[in-house]
Design a protein around this motif. Structure first.
Motif, mmCIF file in Angstrom:
data_model
loop_
_atom_site.group_PDB
_atom_site.id
_atom_site.type_symbol
_atom_site.label_atom_id
_atom_site.label_comp_id
_atom_site.label_asym_id
_atom_site.label_seq_id
_atom_site.Cartn_x
_atom_site.Cartn_y
_atom_site.Cartn_z
ATOM 1 N N THR A 1 0.992 -0.942 -0.083
ATOM 2 C CA THR A 1 -0.094 -0.061 -0.058
ATOM 3 C C THR A 1 0.815 1.232 0.115
ATOM 4 O O THR A 1 2.093 1.374 0.691
ATOM 5 C CB THR A 1 -0.756 -0.032 1.326
ATOM 6 O OG1 THR A 1 -1.771 -1.214 1.312
ATOM 7 C CG2 THR A 1 -1.808 1.295 1.203
ATOM 8 N N LYS A 2 0.538 2.229 -0.807
ATOM 9 C CA LYS A 2 1.227 3.477 -0.789
ATOM 10 C C LYS A 2 0.247 4.646 -0.885
ATOM 11 O O LYS A 2 -0.796 4.805 -1.778
ATOM 12 C CB LYS A 2 2.060 3.683 -2.033
ATOM 13 C CG LYS A 2 2.593 5.070 -2.339
ATOM 14 C CD LYS A 2 3.696 5.005 -0.788
ATOM 15 C CE LYS A 2 4.513 6.568 -1.107
ATOM 16 N NZ LYS A 2 5.624 6.934 0.253
ATOM 17 N N CYS A 3 0.179 5.387 0.420
ATOM 18 C CA CYS A 3 -0.730 6.874 0.305
ATOM 19 C C CYS A 3 0.096 7.767 0.041
ATOM 20 O O CYS A 3 1.096 7.857 0.726
ATOM 21 C CB CYS A 3 -1.583 6.765 1.682
ATOM 22 S SG CYS A 3 -2.529 5.268 1.804
ATOM 23 N N TYR A 4 -0.240 8.821 -0.704
ATOM 24 C CA TYR A 4 0.402 10.016 -0.866
ATOM 25 C C TYR A 4 -0.456 10.959 0.174
ATOM 26 O O TYR A 4 -1.134 10.454 0.720
ATOM 27 C CB TYR A 4 0.320 10.547 -2.312
ATOM 28 C CG TYR A 4 1.077 9.915 -3.250
ATOM 29 C CD1 TYR A 4 2.749 9.993 -3.181
ATOM 30 C CD2 TYR A 4 0.504 9.029 -4.127
ATOM 31 C CE1 TYR A 4 3.287 9.077 -4.122
ATOM 32 C CE2 TYR A 4 1.465 8.277 -4.990
ATOM 33 C CZ TYR A 4 2.780 8.302 -4.996
ATOM 34 O OH TYR A 4 3.218 7.518 -5.732
ATOM 35 N N THR A 5 -0.091 12.172 0.335
ATOM 36 C CA THR A 5 -0.350 13.133 1.341
ATOM 37 C C THR A 5 -2.014 13.326 1.284
ATOM 38 O O THR A 5 -2.563 13.759 2.073
ATOM 39 C CB THR A 5 0.271 14.439 1.185
ATOM 40 O OG1 THR A 5 0.386 14.933 -0.152
ATOM 41 C CG2 THR A 5 1.819 14.233 1.881
ATOM 42 N N ASN A 6 -2.724 13.197 0.058
ATOM 43 C CA ASN A 6 -4.097 13.404 -0.087
ATOM 44 C C ASN A 6 -4.999 12.476 0.587
ATOM 45 O O ASN A 6 -6.112 12.299 0.520
ATOM 46 C CB ASN A 6 -4.405 13.878 -1.500
ATOM 47 C CG ASN A 6 -4.210 12.576 -2.464
ATOM 48 O OD1 ASN A 6 -3.936 11.357 -2.028
ATOM 49 N ND2 ASN A 6 -4.576 12.584 -3.725
ATOM 50 N N GLY A 7 -3.913 11.251 0.971
ATOM 51 C CA GLY A 7 -4.768 10.257 1.775
ATOM 52 C C GLY A 7 -5.380 9.098 0.975
ATOM 53 O O GLY A 7 -5.691 7.969 1.289
ATOM 54 N N VAL A 8 -5.639 9.421 -0.472
ATOM 55 C CA VAL A 8 -6.046 8.380 -1.488
ATOM 56 C C VAL A 8 -5.086 7.390 -1.562
ATOM 57 O O VAL A 8 -4.135 7.898 -2.064
ATOM 58 C CB VAL A 8 -6.640 9.042 -2.905
ATOM 59 C CG1 VAL A 8 -7.205 7.997 -3.552
ATOM 60 C CG2 VAL A 8 -7.630 10.195 -2.416
ATOM 61 N N PRO A 9 -5.265 6.037 -1.463
ATOM 62 C CA PRO A 9 -3.927 5.112 -1.782
ATOM 63 C C PRO A 9 -3.829 4.840 -3.387
ATOM 64 O O PRO A 9 -4.878 4.822 -4.010
ATOM 65 C CB PRO A 9 -4.412 3.900 -1.220
ATOM 66 C CG PRO A 9 -5.767 4.064 -0.937
ATOM 67 C CD PRO A 9 -6.398 5.474 -0.976
ATOM 68 N N ALA A 10 -2.687 5.167 -3.686
ATOM 69 C CA ALA A 10 -2.332 5.050 -5.206
ATOM 70 C C ALA A 10 -2.170 3.470 -5.237
ATOM 71 O O ALA A 10 -2.283 2.958 -6.512
ATOM 72 C CB ALA A 10 -0.913 5.702 -5.531
ATOM 73 N N VAL A 11 -1.694 2.854 -4.451
ATOM 74 C CA VAL A 11 -1.762 1.328 -4.391
ATOM 75 C C VAL A 11 -2.171 0.965 -3.136
ATOM 76 O O VAL A 11 -1.941 1.460 -1.968
ATOM 77 C CB VAL A 11 -0.178 0.959 -4.540
ATOM 78 C CG1 VAL A 11 -0.105 -0.522 -4.313
ATOM 79 C CG2 VAL A 11 0.415 1.246 -6.025
#
Lengths: 122, 233
Positions: free
Chosen positions: B11-21
């Motif tokens: 799992t990868k979440c960027y700062t906007n909170g939506v997980p890209a993976v």
């Protein structure tokens, strides 16, 4: 130039047909050695594992045999090659008759037409 | 058989909170050429960056040869990023030297051979090359390593069809049966014939992992056509 492939049919079975065609047409004569999996895969523009699978299929049918040291050779059984050649020719002819039937020609009419076209060409 | 690449609950979440993976599970075996396919924004590049150790997972794990991405895995992974990082002022020959210094497994002879067959002058400066030629140079550098895993992010998008054929042949003939290749692209029909497996990724998750011939057999259509169906807008 990569080999032309039809849409939507498994790639390995199309390779099998292609190599079969090369054998029955004499491009790879009986008893001769075939290029390596990798070389032929590069020529065809396909995955080497897919080429390997096609080779195995051709070995199962007896058209190719693996030599321990010198790769794969085409069978020396000329009768077998002849039989496959006739089977494929018959299939092509049946398909042709079916197509002609679709556009409204009976087998007899097709035969007559084929004969006159053949004479014209000569 | 142990996998060359293994992702577990990645799992990868960027700062906007939506997980890209989002909780992605994936195993890639040795000796396979795999197409990583998905629409824009589906998480392909984020996944690739995590395999390369350029991004750290928020949760879950990715292992290459059983190890977390780091110095050891970078020795065996050859990565073609979507954007070039080659110094504009330097020449092509400089880049070859740079790669030779940097990677133990770099084969300069192989690179020179490929440059010659694509008609690229080693003395040319990077900034004088066209976009497509720059991409070819970058790909030649990446493919001239004797790596265990090649990760190619959009390797053929910017090059002309003739060079595309050459590149595809290069991938086939350079490739060693112990190595794997991950190709990330939108140009499915161009590479379909050289893939073992395809992986469809959607909203950060794997929705399908199947061999090309299984897709053709089951669905009676090309991977390209099947992709259009699965991801129809």
């Amino acid at each position: 130039m990569a080999w032309e492939m039809d849409n939507g049919r498994p790639i390995y079975s199309q390779i099998v047909e292609k190599i079969q065609l090369r054998i029955i047409s004499g491009y790879y004569p009986a008893g001769t050695k075939l290029p390596s999996v990798r070389d032929l895969a590069a020529e065809a523009g396909v995955n080497p594992n897919t080429m390997q699978k096609a080779f195995m299929e051709l070995e199962r049918s007896g058209l190719l045999t693996t030599m321990r040291t010198s790769g794969r050779i085409v069978t020396e059984d000329e009768n077998m090659i002849k039989e496959i050649k006739e089977t494929i020719a018959k299939q092509e002819i049946e398909q042709f008759f079916n197509k002609m039937r679709e556009i409204g020609f009976s087998p007899e009419q097709t035969m007559n037409l084929a004969e006159s076209v053949y004479k014209e060409d000569k | 058989m142990s996998a060359l690449v293994e992702c577990v609950g990645l799992t990868k979440c960027y700062t906007n909170g939506v997980p890209a993976v989002a909780g992605l599970n994936l195993a890639i075996e040795k000796g396979h050429i795999v197409g990583l396919l998905g629409p824009n924004g589906s998480g392909k590049t984020t996944l690739i960056k995590m395999i390369n150790g350029l991004l750290r997972p928020t949760e879950g794990a990715v292992l290459v040869n059983g190890k977390e991405p780091g110095v050891e895995t970078k020795k065996v992974v050859s990565y073609l990023p979507e954007r070039t990082y080659l110094e504009a002022q330097r020449t092509v020959a400089d880049m070859l030297e740079f790669f030779e210094d940097f990677y133990e497994d770099f084969d300069p002879e192989r690179a020179k051979e490929m440059l010659a067959s694509l008609g690229i002058d080693p003395k040319a400066r990077m900034k004088t090359l066209s976009k497509g030629t720059k991409e070819k140079v970058q790909l030649i550098l990446v493919m001239s390593r004797r790596a265990e895993l090649f990760i190619l992010d959009e390797p053929i998008a910017g090059v002309d069809p003739a060079a595309r054929d050459y590149i595809i042949r290069t991938i086939i003939s350079n490739y060693n049966p112990e190595a794997s290749v991950i190709i990330c692209t939108h140009l499915i029909s161009d590479i379909e014939n050289i893939l073992d497996d395809v992986v469809f990724i959607k909203q950060g998750q794997i929705v399908l992992q199947m061999s090309v011939d299984d897709i053709r057999e089951k669905h009676g259509k090309t991977v390209d056509a099947y992709f259009r169906e699965v991801f129809a807008c």
